[in-house]
Design an enzyme around this catalytic site. Sequence first.
Site, PDB file in Angstrom:
ATOM      1  N   CYS A  81       0.832  -1.194   0.000  1.00  0.00           N
ATOM      2  CA  CYS A  81       0.000   0.000   0.000  1.00  0.00           C
ATOM      3  C   CYS A  81       0.870   1.250   0.000  1.00  0.00           C
ATOM      4  O   CYS A  81       2.028   1.208   0.372  1.00  0.00           O
ATOM      5  CB  CYS A  81      -0.925  -0.023   1.210  1.00  0.00           C
ATOM      6  SG  CYS A  81      -2.268   1.148   1.027  1.00  0.00           S
ATOM      7  N   SER A 128      -4.390  12.448  -3.636  1.00  0.00           N
ATOM      8  CA  SER A 128      -4.244  11.027  -3.905  1.00  0.00           C
ATOM      9  C   SER A 128      -3.725  10.835  -5.318  1.00  0.00           C
ATOM     10  O   SER A 128      -3.953  11.664  -6.202  1.00  0.00           O
ATOM     11  CB  SER A 128      -5.619  10.358  -3.781  1.00  0.00           C
ATOM     12  OG  SER A 128      -5.604   9.101  -4.400  1.00  0.00           O
TER      13      SER A 128
END
Length: 575
Positions: free
Chosen positions: A127, A477
């Site tokens: 991640c 993001s």
Amino acid sequence: MSSVDKTKLPSRHVTEGPARAPHRSYLYAMGLSEEEIHQPLVGVATCWNEAAPCNIALNRQAQSVKAGVKKAFGTPREFTTITVTDGIAMGHEGMRSSLASREAIADTVELTMRGHCYDAIVGLAGCDKSLPGMMMAMVRLNTPSVFIYGGSILPGRHNGKDVTVQDVFEAVGEHQAGNLSTCELEKLEQVACPSAGACGGQFTANTMACVSEAIGLALPNSAGAPAPYESRDQYGEASGRAVMNLIANNIRARDIVTRESLINAARVVACTGGSTNAGLHLPAIAHEAGIDFFLQDVCDIFRETPYFVDLKPGGAYVAKDLYEAGGVPVIMKELDKAGLVNRDCITATGRSIGEEIDMVTREADGKVIYPAATPITKTGGVVGLKGNLAPEGAIVKVAGMETQHQIFTGPARVFECEEEAFEAVQGRDYEEGDVFVIRNEGPSGGPGMREMLATTAALSGQGMGKKVALITDGRFSGATRGFCVGHVGPEAAHGGPIAFIENGDVITLNAIEGSIDVALTDEEFAERKAKWKGPRETIYASGALWKYAQQVGATYKGAVTHPGAKHERHIYMDL
């Protein structure tokens, strides 16, 4: 039988000589044989947890790495560290933990390796922050190191087309705008993420996975296969064998991570339209090697690198498609044809990146990977901006943005945190042409430098993604699209110009020229600074985030929390 001489390896401190009999008794207690105790000890570090699909397969994948280490006469010792998953942490207070977790990952891997005197590391991460965190630990320790990505998620299918979690975030905006029923939203959320693996677009996880290959810490093509594919086991085993070869040849992480290999890595981010977060993580990895490689250096490379890989969120394809088109090796081959690769950089295979590229037989398919000679656009998918609003720089992803949308002028609409901005979007309390200014979201002032995906995705879902711009001292993001400028430095908490912007100030963003300016004179700035009451107080007055806020440095230097290799007085491997 291992032929490695342990007299110079760290594990000699826990396995060799009569004084270490108590230490060996612990190792016998776990079923190790005498032979295994006297072989090199290899840390196999994973970020396994049950927080999200990106991490769920790492535990299983670690077993194949351990098998590879054993086959090459090493003794693997598996351990885990934390990871914070951005998809779960997004859009609320939890996101403050995300960037701070990168430092915690690097620190905990370092402490585990040091405490147990492991000789080398194979690190598995899935991640966003766990990838750079793991690579930072490798470079900090300067051990023989191999990185391996846990792999991407497969795309979901909805109404006959591929979907990702980005579509779900944007669907929230459509639902809120009344263009999507609750029933349709529920159908989408149930099918968007159909397997183990990290987000499928060229968001931060896949961007940093591509970096791991380009920088040389990962085996060629190891980043590509989706998490559920059994071929990941073969890459795991090969990584275990590769680290033993690095020990035998004393090839360490800083032999691999050099200024030249960092440039190669930045090129891969640019040509794939990768995440703006790479502008934070590459300087942080460089810092661990004592290399000054800051946001502006990264952006200079982006500016001279063509964008030729058509991946979401700016483009059409996901990681699985890139893998099927030949992955990072084919991308590197195209960059090499354009004369944009430092070919002499050593890699985890022990060979140079040039030698690895020369072995690649596949060619660009012209669909996912365009030839570098005929790119999607001539300059990179990510651009650096500098000006009186961001003297230390800022960053924006322009992949997929038409040229006419890369210049934006409008009045400032100031928000003191992301929640305020999200509320304004939900209530349609903004005008077309506004420049959202979201401040107090920097690494120190947030604390934690949150990502603004909930806000940007809601704007896209309302069809306003191209009609407003956003700037923040926080982050965006990798899944964000539209004119969204992050990493504005200095941050508001450090008295950067973003702290002094008022509603209605006219801001001009120019991604073609690379500028970010507000129509204020130096005198006006000085007047406002004199009236400034100092950083906004946060609710984080103790605990890990308080500690992070005290220690964290400037965004353009990678938001790091310690002095780095330039100040070290020893190297772990040589103790």
